[in-house]
Design an enzyme around this catalytic site. Structure first.
Site, PDB file in Angstrom:
ATOM      1  N   LYS A  37       0.831  -1.197   0.000  1.00  0.00           N
ATOM      2  CA  LYS A  37       0.000   0.000   0.000  1.00  0.00           C
ATOM      3  C   LYS A  37       0.865   1.246   0.000  1.00  0.00           C
ATOM      4  O   LYS A  37       1.894   1.300   0.671  1.00  0.00           O
ATOM      5  CB  LYS A  37      -0.891  -0.025   1.245  1.00  0.00           C
ATOM      6  N   SER A  68      -5.686   4.473 -16.445  1.00  0.00           N
ATOM      7  CA  SER A  68      -4.737   4.038 -15.432  1.00  0.00           C
ATOM      8  C   SER A  68      -4.365   5.141 -14.458  1.00  0.00           C
ATOM      9  O   SER A  68      -4.965   6.201 -14.429  1.00  0.00           O
ATOM     10  CB  SER A  68      -3.464   3.482 -16.066  1.00  0.00           C
ATOM     11  N   TYR A 100      -4.703  -0.023 -13.535  1.00  0.00           N
ATOM     12  CA  TYR A 100      -3.340  -0.549 -13.575  1.00  0.00           C
ATOM     13  C   TYR A 100      -2.362   0.607 -13.468  1.00  0.00           C
ATOM     14  O   TYR A 100      -2.710   1.771 -13.680  1.00  0.00           O
ATOM     15  CB  TYR A 100      -3.100  -1.363 -14.850  1.00  0.00           C
TER      16      TYR A 100
END
Length: 121
Positions: free
Chosen positions: A9, A25, A58
């Site tokens: 994270k 993205s 992504y």
């Protein structure tokens, strides 16, 4: 059986820009990607703290040291520069690996510079 586990994270980064005219993205500073063990092209969940939106997209690598955290394409409609976001990746692991795994958490300041990196259960 495989378990889908929290892998890493980037915590409370600041969106630096949005670019609607793009395929899609999120662009992320290479230094942050390296610290969080994230790769270009990897699936990432983006949680916008300001508006509660959670999106899956992504990663695109942005230049190291740039502090870039930029939503692209349709995702650009889901945040504004200055919004606080959390990026999370997950990984599939067998039972033994899942029980040993310690996720990586990268904390950043308001300029998206790393202030702390930790691993925890």
């Amino acid at each position: 059986m495989l378990r889908h586990m929290f892998k890493s994270k980037i915590h409370r980064a600041t969106l630096t820009d949005t670019k609607l005219d793009y395929e899609g993205s999120i662009s992320v500073d290479k230094d942050l990607l390296d610290a969080a063990d994230m790769l270009p092209g990897e699936e990432v969940h983006v949680l916008n703290v300001n508006n509660g939106v959670r999106l899956v997209t992504y990663i695109i690598e942005a230049p190291a040291g740039s502090g870039t955290m930029m939503l692209n394409g349709p995702a650009a409609r889901l945040g504004y520069p200055g919004d606080i976001v959390v990026l999370i990746t997950y990984a599939s692991m067998d039972e033994e690996e899942a029980r040993r795994h310690k996720p990586t958490v990268v904390h950043v300041n308001e300029k998206n510079q790393i202030v702390r990196k930790s691993t925890s259960n």
